[in-house]
Design a protein around this motif. Structure first.
Motif, PDB file in Angstrom:
ATOM      1  N   GLU A  74      -5.424  -1.934   4.049  1.00  0.00           N
ATOM      2  CA  GLU A  74      -6.837  -1.870   4.431  1.00  0.00           C
ATOM      3  C   GLU A  74      -7.460  -3.266   4.419  1.00  0.00           C
ATOM      4  O   GLU A  74      -8.207  -3.636   5.336  1.00  0.00           O
ATOM      5  N   ASP A  75      -7.151  -4.051   3.402  1.00  0.00           N
ATOM      6  CA  ASP A  75      -7.691  -5.403   3.318  1.00  0.00           C
ATOM      7  C   ASP A  75      -7.155  -6.284   4.445  1.00  0.00           C
ATOM      8  O   ASP A  75      -7.886  -7.114   5.000  1.00  0.00           O
TER       9      ASP A  75
ATOM     10  N   LEU B 248       5.450  -2.287   4.333  1.00  0.00           N
ATOM     11  CA  LEU B 248       5.759  -3.026   3.104  1.00  0.00           C
ATOM     12  C   LEU B 248       4.525  -3.276   2.249  1.00  0.00           C
ATOM     13  O   LEU B 248       4.599  -3.978   1.247  1.00  0.00           O
ATOM     14  N   ARG B 249       3.379  -2.710   2.641  1.00  0.00           N
ATOM     15  CA  ARG B 249       2.140  -2.899   1.896  1.00  0.00           C
ATOM     16  C   ARG B 249       1.694  -1.568   1.299  1.00  0.00           C
ATOM     17  O   ARG B 249       1.982  -0.500   1.846  1.00  0.00           O
ATOM     18  N   ASP B 250       0.940  -1.633   0.202  1.00  0.00           N
ATOM     19  CA  ASP B 250       0.301  -0.420  -0.276  1.00  0.00           C
ATOM     20  C   ASP B 250      -0.965  -0.174   0.551  1.00  0.00           C
ATOM     21  O   ASP B 250      -1.381  -1.012   1.354  1.00  0.00           O
TER      22      ASP B 250
END
Length: 272
Positions: free
Chosen positions: A224-225, A217-219
């Motif tokens: 990475e962050d 659900l993340r880009d």
């Protein structure tokens, strides 16, 4: 604990066996509560680093028990698991959960198999969604999980048809990680699990489970962050130092156990 759930702990690996062999380990709400209770205790037990789930006898889990299924089809209210837990409660378990699929894996049994992080299967195992043929939609998140595991068109074909899939096909399309001879299934699964228990950081494993589930659900940049933020947690830094030292010193690592959950924990935070 119910005698419908058997447990055995050795070398940091808890083997959990669904124990209704005369019913191919058909799921009941009582069995489910006992299984989820075991997982909750295992989550907080520092001596348990990995859990293996299997079934007694010829089946893994043949789906919801016919008595419960008949009651639900007659209009009876479906009972929910105890303590406010979801039917997919196993997916909130922070430690590696490995399925040793020894036979029939049908309906709700498939739901529990999909909740495992890794699945090894016996050559005798087979898998059946069995939802649409019972007048049911794809239940308990299978429509979310299966496309991510085997692809959207494969998931659609299988969920629509409800057909029986053998272990060989399941391995080919990525539903299971490995197919074993029936007599070797438990030994091979335990060997893999013991290696995880001995060589991998429990905190890093829990972090990785969180990333695998959440990064869908993340880009990429956000993922990475998030990885970076996990890496700066105190427990992670301690295990990182120990992992490097043990590698340089050519010895087995001595990683700290996963901290217990707090009473009001955030299920997305493995450090609680």
């Amino acid at each position: 604990m119910s005698d419908e759930i058997l447990t055995d702990l050795a070398d940091g690996v808890l083997t959990v066996t669904l124990n209704r062999p005369d019913r191919l380990n058909a799921w009941t709400y009582e069995l489910g509560d006992s299984y989820f209770d075991v997982l909750d205790r295992a989550d907080d037990d520092p001596d348990i680093r990995v859990v293996v789930l299997t079934g007694a006898g010829r089946g893994f889990c043949s789906g919801l028990d016919m008595e419960a299924l008949s009651a639900a089809s007659a209009g009876g209210a479906r009972r929910t698991p105890a303590h406010g837990r979801r039917m997919t409660h196993a997916q909130s378990f922070r430690k590696p959960l490995i399925g040793a699929i020894n036979g029939a894996c049908v309906g709700f049994g498939l739901v529990q198999a999909l909740a495992c992080d890794i699945r090894f299967a016996s050559e005798a195992a087979f898998f059946v969604p069995a939802f649409t043929q019972r007048g049911l939609n794809a239940e308990y998140g299978t429509s979310w999980l299966l496309p991510r595991m085997i692809g959207q068109t494969r998931a659609a074909e299988w969920l629509f048809s409800g057909r029986r899939m053998d272990a060989s096909e399941a391995e080919r399309i990525g539903l299971v990680n490995r197919v074993c001879a029936a007599d070797d299934l438990i030994a091979e699964t335990l060997a893999y699990a013991r290696n995880l228990a001995a060589a991998a950081s429990p905190i890093a494993l829990a972090d990785t489970k969180t990333q695998i589930a959440g990064d869908w659900l993340r880009d990429r940049v956000t993922a990475e962050d998030h990885a970076k933020s996990l890496g700066h947690q105190p427990g992670h830094r301690v295990d990182f130092a120990e992992g490097v030292r043990s590698f340089v010193e050519r010895r087995a690592p001595q990683f700290q156990p996963l901290p217990p959950r707090s009473a009001d924990h955030d299920p997305s935070d493995p450090h609680q």
